[in-house]
Design a protein around this motif. Sequence first.
Motif, PDB file in Angstrom:
ATOM      1  N   HIS A  56       0.851  -1.181   0.000  1.00 12.00           N
ATOM      2  CA  HIS A  56       0.000   0.000   0.000  1.00 12.00           C
ATOM      3  C   HIS A  56       0.892   1.237   0.000  1.00 12.00           C
ATOM      4  O   HIS A  56       1.682   1.447   0.921  1.00 12.00           O
ATOM      5  CB  HIS A  56      -0.944  -0.002   1.202  1.00 12.00           C
ATOM      6  N   ALA A  57       0.762   2.000  -1.070  1.00 10.23           N
ATOM      7  CA  ALA A  57       1.568   3.202  -1.242  1.00 10.23           C
ATOM      8  C   ALA A  57       0.783   4.387  -0.690  1.00 10.23           C
ATOM      9  O   ALA A  57       0.104   5.092  -1.435  1.00 10.23           O
ATOM     10  CB  ALA A  57       1.892   3.409  -2.715  1.00 10.23           C
ATOM     11  N   ASP A  58       0.854   4.571   0.623  1.00 15.08           N
ATOM     12  CA  ASP A  58       0.117   5.655   1.273  1.00 15.08           C
ATOM     13  C   ASP A  58      -1.347   5.650   0.867  1.00 15.08           C
ATOM     14  O   ASP A  58      -1.938   6.692   0.535  1.00 15.08           O
ATOM     15  CB  ASP A  58       0.770   7.007   0.956  1.00 15.08           C
ATOM     16  N   GLY A  59      -1.935   4.462   0.895  1.00 12.86           N
ATOM     17  CA  GLY A  59      -3.357   4.314   0.612  1.00 12.86           C
ATOM     18  C   GLY A  59      -3.669   3.819  -0.781  1.00 12.86           C
ATOM     19  O   GLY A  59      -4.818   3.432  -1.051  1.00 12.86           O
ATOM     20  N   VAL A  60      -2.705   3.819  -1.689  1.00 14.26           N
ATOM     21  CA  VAL A  60      -2.928   3.356  -3.057  1.00 14.26           C
ATOM     22  C   VAL A  60      -2.328   1.955  -3.201  1.00 14.26           C
ATOM     23  O   VAL A  60      -1.121   1.779  -2.999  1.00 14.26           O
ATOM     24  CB  VAL A  60      -2.285   4.314  -4.072  1.00 14.26           C
ATOM     25  N   PRO A  61      -3.122   0.958  -3.557  1.00 13.81           N
ATOM     26  CA  PRO A  61      -2.558  -0.382  -3.746  1.00 13.81           C
ATOM     27  C   PRO A  61      -1.582  -0.403  -4.922  1.00 13.81           C
ATOM     28  O   PRO A  61      -1.838   0.173  -5.976  1.00 13.81           O
ATOM     29  CB  PRO A  61      -3.791  -1.251  -4.042  1.00 13.81           C
ATOM     30  N   VAL A  62      -0.456  -1.061  -4.729  1.00 14.44           N
ATOM     31  CA  VAL A  62       0.529  -1.244  -5.792  1.00 14.44           C
ATOM     32  C   VAL A  62       1.054  -2.672  -5.730  1.00 14.44           C
ATOM     33  O   VAL A  62       0.975  -3.332  -4.688  1.00 14.44           O
ATOM     34  CB  VAL A  62       1.718  -0.256  -5.680  1.00 14.44           C
ATOM     35  N   ARG A  63       1.567  -3.139  -6.828  1.00 19.30           N
ATOM     36  CA  ARG A  63       2.260  -4.430  -6.873  1.00 19.30           C
ATOM     37  C   ARG A  63       3.690  -4.156  -7.307  1.00 19.30           C
ATOM     38  O   ARG A  63       3.917  -3.512  -8.335  1.00 19.30           O
ATOM     39  CB  ARG A  63       1.567  -5.399  -7.830  1.00 19.30           C
ATOM     40  N   VAL A  64       4.637  -4.651  -6.525  1.00 22.76           N
ATOM     41  CA  VAL A  64       6.049  -4.351  -6.752  1.00 22.76           C
ATOM     42  C   VAL A  64       6.751  -5.606  -7.265  1.00 22.76           C
ATOM     43  O   VAL A  64       6.713  -6.662  -6.628  1.00 22.76           O
ATOM     44  CB  VAL A  64       6.723  -3.860  -5.456  1.00 22.76           C
TER      45      VAL A  64
END
Length: 304
Positions: A56-64
């Motif tokens: 979670h990028a400060d509330g935004v879902p991301v896939r790394v």
Amino acid sequence: MNRPEPDIQAVIDLATAGFPPLATEMTDIAEVRAFFAARPRPAVPPPPVARVTDEHADGVPVRVYDPACHEAAPVIVFCHGGGFVLCDLDSHDPFCRALALATGAIVVSVDYRRAPEHPFPAAPEDAYTALLWAAATFPGRRTAVAGDSAGANLATVLTLLSRDRGGPEITCQALYYPMLDPNRSRPSHRENAQGYFLTADHLRWYWDGYLQSPAHRTSPYAAPLAGADLSGLPPAQIVTAGFDPLRDDGLAYAEALAAAGVPVQARHHAGMFHGFLSMAGALPAAAEARETAFAALREALAER
């Protein structure tokens, strides 16, 4: 009128089979998303990547996607296509894996909020939040932004937001058949309106769901071709396809960036169609084009 080669047309026909008619008055967004989620996945498993994590990028879902777990690896913030309305982290998972492996970069794929539930400016704000998170999580790395179709719109908008808001620094932008003109006014929107997977009706439906205020159609953060100040943006790599209604969006943007003094590498594939870089497993020419595009991005991110 020119037509795609038979093998390319066969892939277009397969991709188009069963595609629901998209029109604001007749299509329920939940049904369309369910249709795409239910489509068969490729039989070939996606390429393995050393480490893949959902964050979670400060509330935004991301896939790394981290292909080598290397402390100095560059970073690519990637925004998926789908007309700002469709697709998600899973739909573009194979593409992001291939991108990470080909470039050696950590790919941060952004699960931004989608229209019509979340119209502009939700998507670019989410993407910018993810860019800030990536810069803080991987400090000091050379960073690119990339995207396909509507995601390419968000990628280039990130360069505008980064410039206008004082960072973070972006090394380059990779735009694959970008979707940039809500007025759909250029010749390719008429020449390729039907028959090549992405249609004029699709684009109208996408833009109407995304830009729900007429004033937003001239915002540089929604429509970068609408007279935006493009000076001072990072170098761009733009890929376009001849049988794509968005062909002239990308070609016009390459010209506009160059006129603003931005270095541009433009690669036009006259015989291809929208989304072809994701069809590398079905078309050798698409695989070759994708290899070339990813190699160019790898070179741009290399330390000098």
